[in-house]
Scaffold this motif. Structure first.
Motif: not given
Length: 714
Positions: A4-29
């Motif tokens: 479920s994870g993707l590389p972080a913005a900028g190409g640095a390899a991060r944990h697969r949960l980084a987009p969920l738990l350490t995002p750089e941007s958040v939308a509150l729908i």
């Protein structure tokens, strides 16, 4: 594990949960200006955490909310966000998630239950799960409270926490939103680096969150409140990682009481119960299991402390003789040992105590009340300094503003400053730790545990963790080569289950001590076998389909001569059929045990050892482990049994050779591991443990396919 994870913005390899738990941007729908709503609560939560990334509000009904621009949809945002927080009703979740996936959002969080009236098939929960997995998107929820990542200063929740929560070194992962709220919002003793309400785990499981937490430098302890494990392989891998990184894990597993006995063919299956697999997994990887929320909270606090318990036992100090007696009663019941203080410590206590008080451990230090604070500080210091003390505990209440309680708190801090061992305060009454004095002690590095029983449970847990860390690496025996291949065709054939003769042969092939035996089809052959094997002998029915011979009167014991064998055989043949098994009687008396195995749908094969003979189901006395294991682990399993004292010899019975029993049990575990995937259940009962070793007297092996076909047999 979920991908479920993707590389972080900028190409640095991060944990697969980084987009969920350490995002750089958040939308509150579903953001809303309406007070006391989830839509407004999630705005307040993000702001309260101090998140430094970009936050976008989305609601087509507003242009601004609380002075911040509000967008009509995700498509109108100036960028693709990492995390889409979907705070809308169930009926709108699927549409919003589909939009987030279409726009390449990297993760999502869902609070709502995801249940719809008159839903189609598959239901919404399964549709969401399929969408997320196809997109490689991690999702927190649904039916959860969200998460707090204090390391990242991001709080995602519809019910914002108090200002004092976090940051800290404790990780909480819970399937219960109410437990999340109780432990994050109501007790100021706790400081988290990460707290997750994982809910239904539609795409991201407790195993994923645990793996993430173990990568964080701030994590010192992890607490798991579990209803189930949805990713067994990932869960095992994460527990292995915790073991390698020496991070303690505390687990409270609920839903233990439903048993699978109705589906079991053997006695082993009947006595295991659904919780057996979790017990075995926790034991293998040093997970501390507790039974209630107070113990769960206390154990997290103590195991997350910077100081680890030393060798030895508990040293405690009290201001009440009655409460001291209560502690002794409860400590004995819970198996918590007290430190055996030496003469030097006794002398120090005697020189400091008021007249009439005994210088012993546990210590009642309240006398006249004169100079009580210094007396408690000095006596506690003396107790903790003793070489046999692992941890010092002051059993008093914490109430700010009361001079006695304030004095006890200062005494504990003085004692803690004089040692490297942990010093704790335990409230005798289990009260919520939100008192100012409790907070001050927590911040001074002195854990405050609540309740005598939950406090002792935490201390016992710390001792268990210490002992687990001190074990040498496990060295299970290897299964003999080629034996699996020899039996694979027969086991894969399924029905019927292996009869006793076949089962005993399999066990002998794997090195277990079995008695010789012979299959006979008539009375003359039975007598001949008796003479060959040596009287006295046992005669048992070997008719196909009879799995529990004693239940149908199919066992004749102590047949001393040919006439006795003939009479016994004629009776069995008349009632049950001509096929029978002859085996010699055991040469010496001993204690009857049972070895067994069941196949768990989540975690695979389990090994059981327990009371044998007719006591196996009556006492339900058993210990469970993951195979394979070595003889040292086998001894620990034996030591847990209620019948363990019988193995030392009682009422004229000789003591058993425990080493031989442990070696046989370890060999059995190697067999079960080697036959994984082929065997559903194994029942070896009894195993006779005597002074010259142990002998297998009866056995039943049920192949995987035969188990389903034999449902209800026995």
């Amino acid at each position: 594990m979920t991908e479920s994870g993707l590389p972080a913005a900028g190409g640095a390899a991060r944990h697969r949960l980084a987009p969920l738990l350490t995002p750089e941007s958040v939308a509150l729908i579903g953001a809303s200006p309406k007070a006391e709503t989830v839509g407004n609560g999630m705005i307040k939560a993000v702001r309260r955490g101090g998140f430094e990334g970009r936050v976008y509000l989305i609601n087509p009904n507003y242009e601004t909310i609380e002075g911040q621009p509000c967008y009509p949809s995700l498509a109108e945002l100036p960028e693709t966000v990492d995390l889409a927080v979907i705070g809308v009703a169930n009926a709108r979740i699927e549409q919003q998630l589909a939009e987030a996936i279409r726009l390449k959002a990297r993760a999502a969080a869902i609070f709502a239950s995801c249940y719809l009236p008159d839903d189609s098939d598959p239901p919404l929960t399964r549709r969401i799960s399929a969408m997320a997995r196809a997109a490689g998107m991690p999702i927190c929820g649904g039916n959860g409270m969200g998460f707090y990542n204090f390391d990242h200063r991001l709080l995602v929740c519809g019910f914002p926490p108090p200002d004092w929560v976090g940051p800290g070194n404790m990780t909480l992962i819970t399937h219960s939103g109410s437990v999340f709220s109780a432990l994050c919002h109501n007790d100021r003793r706790f400081r988290y680096n990460l707290a997750v309400s994982s809910g239904q785990e539609l795409a991201t499981t407790a195993a994923d969150y645990l793996d993430y937490a173990l990568d964080q430098e701030s994590t010192r302890v992890v607490g798991l409140f579990l209803e189930t494990v949805r990713d067994p392989a990932g869960f095992i891998a994460a527990l292995q990682k915790a073991q390698e990184r020496d991070i303690p894990v505390v687990a409270l597993k609920v839903g233990r009481t439903a048993e699978s006995a109705a589906l079991a063919v053997s006695h082993s299956g009947a006595i295991a119960g659904d919780h057996a697999a979790y017990q075995a997994v926790f034991d293998r990887y040093g997970v501390v299991e507790v039974d209630d929320l107070d113990s769960f909270a206390n154990a997290m606090l103590l195991l997350g402390h910077s100081r680890r318990v030393a060798t030895g036992g508990l040293a405690s100090i009290h201001d009440s003789g009655g409460e001291r007696e209560l502690l002794v009663d409860r400590a004995i019941a819970k198996g918590v040992p007290f430190a055996r203080i030496n003469e030097a410590t006794t002398a120090k206590l005697g020189a400091r105590l008021d007249h009439g008080l005994d210088p012993i451990n546990p210590l009642d230090a309240w006398g006249t009340g004169h100079d009580y604070e210094a007396i408690f500080a000095d006596c506690m210091s003396a107790l903790v300094e003793d070489p046999d003390t692992a941890i010092g505990a002051l059993f008093v209440e914490t109430r700010s503003g009361q001079y006695l309680n304030e004095g006890y708190a200062r005494a504990a801090q003085v004692a803690a400053a004089r040692t490297d061992k942990p010093v704790v305060i335990v409230n005798n009454l289990a009260a919520v730790g939100d008192d100012d004095l409790t907070v001050r002690l927590t911040e001074a590095g002195i854990p405050v545990l609540v309740g005598i029983d939950p406090g002792l449970t935490a201390i016992r847990a710390a001792f268990a963790r210490r002992d687990f860390r001190g074990r040498p690496p496990m060295t299970p025996p290897a299964a003999p080569p080629g034996i699996r291949a020899r039996w694979e065709a027969r086991l894969r054939a399924g029905n019927p289950p292996l009869d006793e003769a076949e089962s005993l042969t399999v066990l002998a092939d794997y090195g277990l001590p079995v008695l010789p035996h012979a299959i006979v089809e008539d009375g003359a052959a039975a007598v001949s076998a008796g003479r060959m094997l040596g009287f006295p002998v046992a005669l048992k029915t070997a008719m196909p389909g009879i799995l529990h011979k004693s239940d149908v009167g199919g066992v004749k014991l102590g047949l001393a001569d040919a006439a006795a064998v003939t009479a016994a055989y004629d009776d069995l043949a008349r009632r049950l059929g001509p096929r029978a098994l002859v085996t010699p009687m055991a040469a010496e008396a001993g204690t009857e045990l049972a070895f067994g195995s069941v196949y768990d749908a989540q975690f695979g094969p389990l090994v059981l050892v327990g009371a044998g003979g007719v006591l196996i189901e009556l006492l339900r006395d058993r210990a469970v482990a993951l195979p394979p294991f070595d003889a040292a682990a086998a001894r620990r399993l034996l030591d847990r049994l209620a019948v363990r004292p019988l193995l030392d010899g009682r009422r004229g019975m000789p003591p058993a050779d425990l080493d031989s029993v442990a070696v046989a049990l370890a060999a059995f575990s190697a067999m079960i591991a080697d036959l994984a995937g082929l065997v559903q259940e194994v029942d070896i009962n009894p195993v006779l443990a005597g002074p010259s070793g142990c002998r297998v007297l009866d056995a039943l092996i049920v192949p995987r396919q035969a188990a389903a076909a034999s449902d209800g047999v026995g």
